[in-house]
Design a protein around this motif. Structure first.
Motif, PDB file in Angstrom:
ATOM      1  N   LEU A  99      31.664  47.046  65.602  1.00 46.63           N
ATOM      2  CA  LEU A  99      31.672  47.846  64.374  1.00 46.63           C
ATOM      3  C   LEU A  99      32.873  47.581  63.471  1.00 46.63           C
ATOM      4  CD1 LEU A  99      30.192  51.265  65.544  1.00 46.63           C
ATOM      5  CD2 LEU A  99      29.278  49.757  63.782  1.00 46.63           C
ATOM      6  N   PRO A 100      34.088  47.347  64.005  1.00 46.45           N
ATOM      7  CA  PRO A 100      35.210  47.087  63.087  1.00 46.45           C
ATOM      8  C   PRO A 100      35.023  45.870  62.180  1.00 46.45           C
ATOM      9  CG  PRO A 100      36.036  47.677  65.255  1.00 46.45           C
ATOM     10  CD  PRO A 100      34.560  47.502  65.395  1.00 46.45           C
ATOM     11  N   VAL A 101      34.189  44.898  62.584  1.00 50.12           N
ATOM     12  CA  VAL A 101      33.983  43.713  61.742  1.00 50.12           C
ATOM     13  C   VAL A 101      32.635  43.747  61.020  1.00 50.12           C
ATOM     14  CG1 VAL A 101      35.462  42.289  63.187  1.00 50.12           C
ATOM     15  CG2 VAL A 101      33.020  42.383  63.673  1.00 50.12           C
ATOM     16  N   THR A 102      31.786  44.706  61.388  1.00 49.71           N
ATOM     17  CA  THR A 102      30.465  44.765  60.770  1.00 49.71           C
ATOM     18  C   THR A 102      30.543  45.104  59.288  1.00 49.71           C
ATOM     19  OG1 THR A 102      29.426  45.411  62.862  1.00 49.71           O
ATOM     20  CG2 THR A 102      28.214  45.911  60.849  1.00 49.71           C
ATOM     21  N   GLY A 103      31.407  46.038  58.937  1.00 51.30           N
ATOM     22  CA  GLY A 103      31.523  46.440  57.539  1.00 51.30           C
ATOM     23  C   GLY A 103      31.912  45.290  56.638  1.00 51.30           C
ATOM     24  N   ARG A 104      32.859  44.485  57.093  1.00 50.40           N
ATOM     25  CA  ARG A 104      33.279  43.326  56.292  1.00 50.40           C
ATOM     26  C   ARG A 104      32.118  42.356  56.102  1.00 50.40           C
ATOM     27  NH1 ARG A 104      38.490  40.129  58.281  1.00 50.40           N
ATOM     28  NH2 ARG A 104      39.350  42.201  57.819  1.00 50.40           N
ATOM     29  N   ALA A 105      31.357  42.135  57.166  1.00 52.96           N
ATOM     30  CA  ALA A 105      30.215  41.217  57.068  1.00 52.96           C
ATOM     31  C   ALA A 105      29.168  41.745  56.087  1.00 52.96           C
ATOM     32  CB  ALA A 105      29.590  41.018  58.448  1.00 52.96           C
ATOM     33  N   ILE A 106      28.919  43.044  56.122  1.00 53.30           N
ATOM     34  CA  ILE A 106      27.936  43.637  55.205  1.00 53.30           C
ATOM     35  C   ILE A 106      28.380  43.482  53.760  1.00 53.30           C
ATOM     36  CG2 ILE A 106      26.894  45.817  54.458  1.00 53.30           C
ATOM     37  CD1 ILE A 106      26.916  46.684  57.413  1.00 53.30           C
ATOM     38  N   ASP A 107      29.645  43.773  53.501  1.00 49.53           N
ATOM     39  CA  ASP A 107      30.133  43.716  52.128  1.00 49.53           C
ATOM     40  C   ASP A 107      30.234  42.283  51.609  1.00 49.53           C
ATOM     41  OD1 ASP A 107      30.365  46.480  51.816  1.00 49.53           O
ATOM     42  OD2 ASP A 107      32.344  46.534  52.742  1.00 49.53           O
ATOM     43  N   ARG A 108      30.433  41.312  52.483  1.00 46.32           N
ATOM     44  CA  ARG A 108      30.559  39.926  52.044  1.00 46.32           C
ATOM     45  C   ARG A 108      29.212  39.205  51.999  1.00 46.32           C
ATOM     46  NH1 ARG A 108      36.067  37.604  55.007  1.00 46.32           N
ATOM     47  NH2 ARG A 108      37.549  38.804  53.756  1.00 46.32           N
ATOM     48  N   ARG A 109      28.355  39.458  52.984  1.00 45.55           N
ATOM     49  CA  ARG A 109      27.084  38.736  53.095  1.00 45.55           C
ATOM     50  C   ARG A 109      25.890  39.545  52.626  1.00 45.55           C
ATOM     51  NH1 ARG A 109      28.880  33.611  53.637  1.00 45.55           N
ATOM     52  NH2 ARG A 109      30.428  33.453  55.316  1.00 45.55           N
ATOM     53  N   GLY A 110      26.059  40.858  52.484  1.00 42.11           N
ATOM     54  CA  GLY A 110      24.947  41.722  52.154  1.00 42.11           C
ATOM     55  C   GLY A 110      24.378  42.365  53.410  1.00 42.11           C
ATOM     56  N   PRO A 111      23.769  43.529  53.302  1.00 40.41           N
ATOM     57  CA  PRO A 111      23.284  44.235  54.492  1.00 40.41           C
ATOM     58  C   PRO A 111      22.066  43.596  55.138  1.00 40.41           C
ATOM     59  CG  PRO A 111      22.664  45.422  52.496  1.00 40.41           C
ATOM     60  CD  PRO A 111      23.570  44.309  52.063  1.00 40.41           C
ATOM     61  N   LEU A 112      21.234  42.879  54.353  1.00 40.69           N
ATOM     62  CA  LEU A 112      19.972  42.383  54.890  1.00 40.69           C
ATOM     63  C   LEU A 112      20.169  41.347  56.005  1.00 40.69           C
ATOM     64  CD1 LEU A 112      16.775  41.812  52.825  1.00 40.69           C
ATOM     65  CD2 LEU A 112      17.375  40.240  54.656  1.00 40.69           C
ATOM     66  N   PRO A 113      20.941  40.273  55.799  1.00 45.40           N
ATOM     67  CA  PRO A 113      21.122  39.313  56.889  1.00 45.40           C
ATOM     68  C   PRO A 113      21.823  39.908  58.096  1.00 45.40           C
ATOM     69  CG  PRO A 113      22.568  38.785  55.041  1.00 45.40           C
ATOM     70  CD  PRO A 113      21.621  39.826  54.558  1.00 45.40           C
TER      71      PRO A 113
END
Length: 428
Positions: free
Chosen positions: A60-74
């Motif tokens: 979870l600590p890295v999930t937010g960054r991935a969502i904001d950079r790559r988008g939630p769908l992928p």
């Protein structure tokens, strides 16, 4: 655009409901399956359950960054694949290393899916429609879990491992169905968050920006107490208290859990109509009062040993009151997280709040089981009543920090709509 957003939102929520339906097949039986059916023992079953939480805390600590950079769908699709692999792996595992590794994949996948779906719902809703969108998701999630549990109970046979493999395979397929459903969603080009995007947020670090947001930090503290005092006790302290002090049968405990789901399903949209136009902080404060009554009812259920029927009704009422409180939170807390988030940090805020929930779900059961296991019944109830009263105090304090648009978005949008209507009339 509104029609497209509505279609996307319906597809997201349908996929989530089907995923919950699949999870309902396995959630009640995971411990029994690992410990007894696969003969791996209670300690291995405990490790498997712990790994579900630990893996979530790791990703979870890295999930937010991935969502904001790559988008939630992928990110959501990756989560569904991981969860499907983990679920099927548990069903096929006959050794301790394999079942633990599968639990890690399942826990990580589910943890990634939750904030990604929440972000997708934010993107497909507005401040005014967000409460109803999250309430609908919560309703469908619980309905899916309940129906899945009922159907799974008819398919399972404790003497045949193959029947459990079937349940986990169904869950894995439903995760993949969720992945396919959201893969076909056409998301808006930009999130529907009305706040300006702070250009310095990413430069200074997402976590630092979040910790500097006093309102979000306070909401996270409130969220921890909420999840600790409710969800964190369902399968540990409260269940142990019910069987050891109230002395209800395990089958009756199942009825109590069903009463919780039934209360959510029956009350969700009635409650939504009552609370969606009211101040969010006041609604959360009221949840604290409702749950205080619930814990008092649980305490009384352990004092009326001469009338077991009354004790059972009190205990079932505890679970039902928790359901009423949960139905009040679903259109309140998640939309508030979204409305506090700058547009560039929606994923980060959703992931941070999901992390708080996981911490409460990891600490709550351990504390509850320890206190009840040591016979500290009075101290246990006193602690939880203090927590629920603390929810009321924390919520009212948070209300003084929020802007009118954040605390009561429906009321705040009325003047803007009136001004727009007057401008159109004047132009005509």
């Amino acid at each position: 655009m509104t029609t497209a957003m509505g279609a996307a939102l319906r597809r997201i929520q349908l996929g989530n409901a089907l995923s919950a339906f699949g999870s309902g097949f396995t959630v009640p039986y995971l411990y029994i399956y690992v410990a007894n059916v696969r003969h791996l023992g209670a300690s291995t079953a405990g490790v498997v359950l712990a790994m579900l939480a630990v893996s979530a805390l790791v990703v979870l600590p890295v999930t937010g960054r991935a969502i904001d950079r790559r988008g939630p769908l992928p990110v959501a699709i990756v989560g569904t694949v991981s969860a499907a692999v983990g679920s099927l792996g548990i069903g096929l595992s006959s050794t301790e290393p394999m079942v633990i590794a599968s639990a890690v994949a399942l826990g990580a996948g589910i943890a990634v899916i939750q904030p990604a779906l929440a972000t997708m719902i934010v993107w497909c809703s507005t401040t005014v429609t967000r409460s109803r969108a999250f309430a609908t998701q919560f309703f469908l999630n619980n309905l899916g879990l309940g129906i899945g549990g009922l159907v799974g109970g008819q398919l399972v046979d404790a003497s045949q491992a193959s029947s459990f493999v079937r349940l986990f395979a169904i869950e894995a397929v439903m995760f993949l169905v969720l992945g396919v459903a959201i893969a076909t969603v056409r998301l808006p080009r930009a999130p529907k968050v009305e706040d300006e995007v702070p250009t310095e947020a990413r430069a200074e670090g997402a976590w630092r920006a979040l910790f500097r947001d006093r309102r979000m930090v306070w909401l996270c503290v409130l969220g921890f107490v909420l999840f600790f005092a409710c969800y964190g006790q369902f399968e540990s302290g409260l269940a142990a208290y019910a069987t050891e002090v109230t002395r209800i049968e395990p089958a009756t405990l199942g009825i109590a859990l069903a009463a919780n789901t039934a209360a959510i399903v029956a009350a969700q949209f009635v409650v939504l109509r009552l609370v969606e136009r009211r101040r969010r902080s006041r609604v959360m404060a009221l949840v604290g009062i409702v749950w205080t009554v619930a814990w008092i009812a649980a305490g009384l259920s352990g004092l009326v040993h001469g009338t077991q029927a009354v004790a059972t009704v009190l205990l079932i009422s505890t679970y039902a009151l928790f359901g009423v409180g949960e139905s009040m939170l679903s259109p309140t807390v998640a939309p508030l997280v979204a409305d506090l988030a700058p547009a560039s940090l929606i994923g980060q805020y959703n992931s941070a709040f999901a992390l708080v929930k996981q911490l409460a779900l990891a600490i709550g059961p351990a504390v509850g089981a320890l206190m009840v296991g040591q016979g500290m019944y009075v101290a246990y109830l006193a602690m939880l009543i203090a927590c629920t009263l603390g929810i009321t105090v924390l919520a009212l304090r948070l209300g003084r920090m929020l802007t009118p648009a954040q605390d009561q978005p429906h009321r705040a949008t009325v003047p803007a709509q009136r001004v727009e209507a007057e401008a159109v009339a004047a132009a005509a």
